[in-house]
Design a protein around this motif. Structure first.
Motif, PDB file in Angstrom:
ATOM      1  N   UNK A 107      -7.162  -4.667  -3.449  1.00 41.66           N
ATOM      2  CA  UNK A 107      -8.449  -4.125  -3.865  1.00 41.66           C
ATOM      3  C   UNK A 107      -8.884  -2.923  -3.050  1.00 41.66           C
ATOM      4  N   UNK A 108      -9.845  -2.188  -3.607  1.00 38.15           N
ATOM      5  CA  UNK A 108     -10.403  -1.042  -2.893  1.00 38.15           C
ATOM      6  C   UNK A 108      -9.415   0.082  -2.631  1.00 38.15           C
ATOM      7  N   UNK A 109      -8.354   0.151  -3.423  1.00 37.46           N
ATOM      8  CA  UNK A 109      -7.377   1.216  -3.227  1.00 37.46           C
ATOM      9  C   UNK A 109      -6.438   0.976  -2.063  1.00 37.46           C
ATOM     10  N   UNK A 114      -6.235  -4.009  13.068  1.00 38.95           N
ATOM     11  CA  UNK A 114      -5.499  -2.847  13.554  1.00 38.95           C
ATOM     12  C   UNK A 114      -5.929  -1.571  12.838  1.00 38.95           C
ATOM     13  N   UNK A 115      -5.996  -1.601  11.509  1.00 40.77           N
ATOM     14  CA  UNK A 115      -6.344  -0.395  10.740  1.00 40.77           C
ATOM     15  C   UNK A 115      -7.833  -0.296  10.453  1.00 40.77           C
ATOM     16  N   UNK A 116      -8.536  -1.421  10.526  1.00 42.03           N
ATOM     17  CA  UNK A 116      -9.955  -1.428  10.202  1.00 42.03           C
ATOM     18  C   UNK A 116     -10.239  -1.475   8.708  1.00 42.03           C
ATOM     19  N   UNK A 117      -9.220  -1.492   7.899  1.00 39.75           N
ATOM     20  CA  UNK A 117      -9.395  -1.559   6.450  1.00 39.75           C
ATOM     21  C   UNK A 117      -9.680  -2.998   6.010  1.00 39.75           C
ATOM     22  N   UNK A 118     -10.429  -3.118   4.903  1.00 36.50           N
ATOM     23  CA  UNK A 118     -10.832  -4.432   4.414  1.00 36.50           C
ATOM     24  C   UNK A 118     -10.201  -4.735   3.065  1.00 36.50           C
ATOM     25  N   UNK A 123       0.277  -5.216   7.645  1.00 39.95           N
ATOM     26  CA  UNK A 123      -1.023  -4.556   7.767  1.00 39.95           C
ATOM     27  C   UNK A 123      -1.517  -4.065   6.411  1.00 39.95           C
ATOM     28  N   UNK A 124      -2.801  -3.674   6.400  1.00 41.64           N
ATOM     29  CA  UNK A 124      -3.410  -3.118   5.202  1.00 41.64           C
ATOM     30  C   UNK A 124      -3.343  -1.605   5.282  1.00 41.64           C
ATOM     31  N   UNK A 125      -2.930  -0.975   4.183  1.00 36.75           N
ATOM     32  CA  UNK A 125      -2.748   0.474   4.146  1.00 36.75           C
ATOM     33  C   UNK A 125      -3.367   1.035   2.874  1.00 36.75           C
ATOM     34  N   UNK A 126      -3.879   2.238   2.945  1.00 32.21           N
ATOM     35  CA  UNK A 126      -4.404   2.910   1.764  1.00 32.21           C
ATOM     36  C   UNK A 126      -3.253   3.285   0.825  1.00 32.21           C
ATOM     37  N   UNK A 170      -2.477 -12.496   3.346  1.00 29.41           N
ATOM     38  CA  UNK A 170      -3.387 -11.889   4.329  1.00 29.41           C
ATOM     39  C   UNK A 170      -3.476 -12.703   5.611  1.00 29.41           C
ATOM     40  N   UNK A 171      -3.118 -13.977   5.552  1.00 26.30           N
ATOM     41  CA  UNK A 171      -3.135 -14.796   6.776  1.00 26.30           C
ATOM     42  C   UNK A 171      -2.037 -14.369   7.734  1.00 26.30           C
ATOM     43  N   UNK A 172      -1.122 -13.514   7.287  1.00 25.96           N
ATOM     44  CA  UNK A 172      -0.008 -13.069   8.118  1.00 25.96           C
ATOM     45  C   UNK A 172      -0.210 -11.654   8.668  1.00 25.96           C
ATOM     46  N   UNK A 173      -1.463 -11.174   8.612  1.00 24.07           N
ATOM     47  CA  UNK A 173      -1.756  -9.875   9.226  1.00 24.07           C
ATOM     48  C   UNK A 173      -1.313  -9.892  10.688  1.00 24.07           C
TER      49      UNK A 173
END
Length: 342
Positions: A310-312, A215-219, A325-328, A236-239
Motif C-alpha cells: 500500500x501507499x506506493x 530502518x526506512x521510516x516508511x509505513x 525492508x519497505x521500499x518505494x 511484515x513480521x520479518x522486517x
C-alpha cells in the motif's frame, strides 16, 4: 356492363351513407399492429424494508458481504433478463407497426374512391341520381351500387385496422412494463452494490493494520482480511531479517523465499520458490489496481520480486548484505508486472 339490379339492397341515399362513413372513419387511423406472442417479465425486486444495521465484527461483516454479493449477483441476472425482454418487446413493436402500415395501405385506395363518389353525388345536388334512372326504389343506380361496395370494403378493412390498433397498444404497454421492470432492478442492483461497498469499507477499517519500517521510516498499510492481506501481514513480521540467497525462512530470506514462507504461514504452503513460476499463478493485476498483498516483479527476466504493502510501497528482501525492508515502488525503473494469488 351494369350490375344486376337484383343483387342491390335498398339502402339510405348513398351520398349520405358515404359521408357518415367517412366521418366515422376519420382522416387516417393511427398506426396499428399485429400482437406478438406474450413474453415473461422479470420479477420486480421486492420493496426494501428498513435497512438492518451492519455488523460490527469481522465475522459478521464477512457474512453480510457474502449475502450482499449473492443478492447483487441475483439482481444482475434479473437485469440481464430485462435486457433480453426489452429486445423482444422492441422487435414486437416494429413488427406491429409494419403490419399496421400494410392494413392502412389497403384501406387508402377504397377511402379515396369512396370520398370521390360521395363528393360527386353531393355536388350534383340530384338525389334521384342515387337510384335507377326511373327513380324506382327497387334498385340503385350504378354509382350508388359502386359506393355501397366501396363502403363495405372500407368497413371490412377498418375492422382489421381496429384489431391491429388494439394489438399495438398491448405491445406498447408490454414494452413500457419491461422498461419499468428494468429500471426497478437497476435501482435495486445499484443499492445492493453500494451496500457491498459500505461493508467493504467497514471491513477494511476493522482489519486495517499499520506497520512502520524502523530502518526506512516508511509505513505499510494493510487493509482487508483476504489471503493476500494476511500473507502481507505475516511477511511484515520479518522486517529486518537478513537476506540470504536461496533462503525461505524462518530467520533469513531471499526475495521469492519471503513470499513462499509468508503464504505457508496463512495456509497456502508449497508455492514454487522461483519468481518465474510465481508470476504464472493467480490473477494479473495492473499497476493502477495494486492492493496490499499483491506480488510485484522487476526486470525483463523477472529476477526480483516483492510484496505490495500500500501507499506506493513494497516489502522486499533485496540482496546480500541487506535486510527485509519497505521500499518505494517508484525507486525501481524496471517494474515488470504484478499478480494476486488468493
Amino acid at each position: 356492363m351494369a350490375p344486376d339490379p337484383h343483387r342491390r339492397r335498398r339502402i339510405a341515399p348513398a351520398a349520405t351513407a358515404a359521408a357518415l362513413l367517412l366521418t366515422g372513419l376519420g382522416a387516417t387511423a393511427p398506426v396499428a399492429a399485429h400482437a406478438s406472442t406474450p413474453f415473461g417479465l422479470a420479477a420486480a425486486p421486492p420493496a426494501a424494508g428498513s435497512p438492518s444495521p451492519l455488523p460490527t465484527t469481522e465475522k459478521g461483516l464477512k457474512q453480510s458481504l457474502k449475502e450482499l454479493n449473492d443478492e447483487a449477483e441475483t439482481l444482475t441476472e434479473q437485469f440481464n433478463k430485462t435486457r433480453v425482454d426489452l429486445g423482444h418487446a422492441v422487435k414486437a413493436e416494429k413488427a406491429a407497426t409494419k403490419y399496421a402500415q400494410q392494413l392502412l395501405a389497403k384501406t387508402e385506395p377504397a377511402r379515396q374512391r369512396l370520398a370521390q363518389l360521395a363528393a360527386a353525388n353531393y355536388m350534383s345536388g340530384a338525389p334521384d341520381a342515387i337510384f335507377t334512372s326511373g327513380g324506382s326504389a327497387d334498385g340503385l343506380s350504378d354509382s350508388a351500387y359502386l359506393q355501397q361496395n366501396q363502403a363495405s370494403t372500407v368497413l371490412a378493412l377498418q375492422k382489421q385496422v381496429d384489431q391491429a390498433e388494439a394489438a399495438q397498444r398491448t405491445a406498447q404497454e408490454r414494452t413500457e412494463q419491461v422498461k419499468q421492470a428494468q429500471a426497478k432492478v437497476q435501482t435495486a442492483r445499484k443499492a445492493a452494490k453500494a451496500k457491498v461497498g459500505e461493508v467493504m469499507k467497514r471491513l477494511d477499517k476493522l482489519t486495517t493494520t499499520h506497520t512502520t519500517d524502523p530502518k526506512s521510516g516508511l509505513t505499510a498499510t494493510i487493509k482487508g482480511s483476504d489471503l493476500p492481506a494476511k500473507m502481507a501481514r505475516k511477511a511484515l513480521t520479518k522486517l529486518g531479517s537478513p537476506y540470504v540467497w536461496g533462503a525461505a525462512g524462518p530467520s533469513s530470506f531471499d526475495c521469492s523465499g519471503l513470499v513462499v514462507w509468508a503464504y505457508a504461514q496463512v495456509g497456502k504452503p508449497g508455492l514454487p520458490h522461483y519468481t518465474g513460476d510465481l508470476f504464472q499463478l493467480g490473477t494479473k493485476v495492473s499497476r493502477s489496481e495494486l492492493r496490499a498483498g499483491d506480488l510485484v516483479y522487476f526486470g525483463s527476466n523477472l529476477h526480483h520480486m516483492g510484496i505490495y504493502v500500500g501507499g506506493g510501497s513494497f516489502l522486499q528482501a533485496p540482496s546480500t548484505g541487506d535486510v527485509v525492508k519497505i521500499t518505494k515502488l517508484s525507486t525501481r525503473s524496471d517494474y515488470a508486472g504484478a499478480n494476486r494469488i488468493s
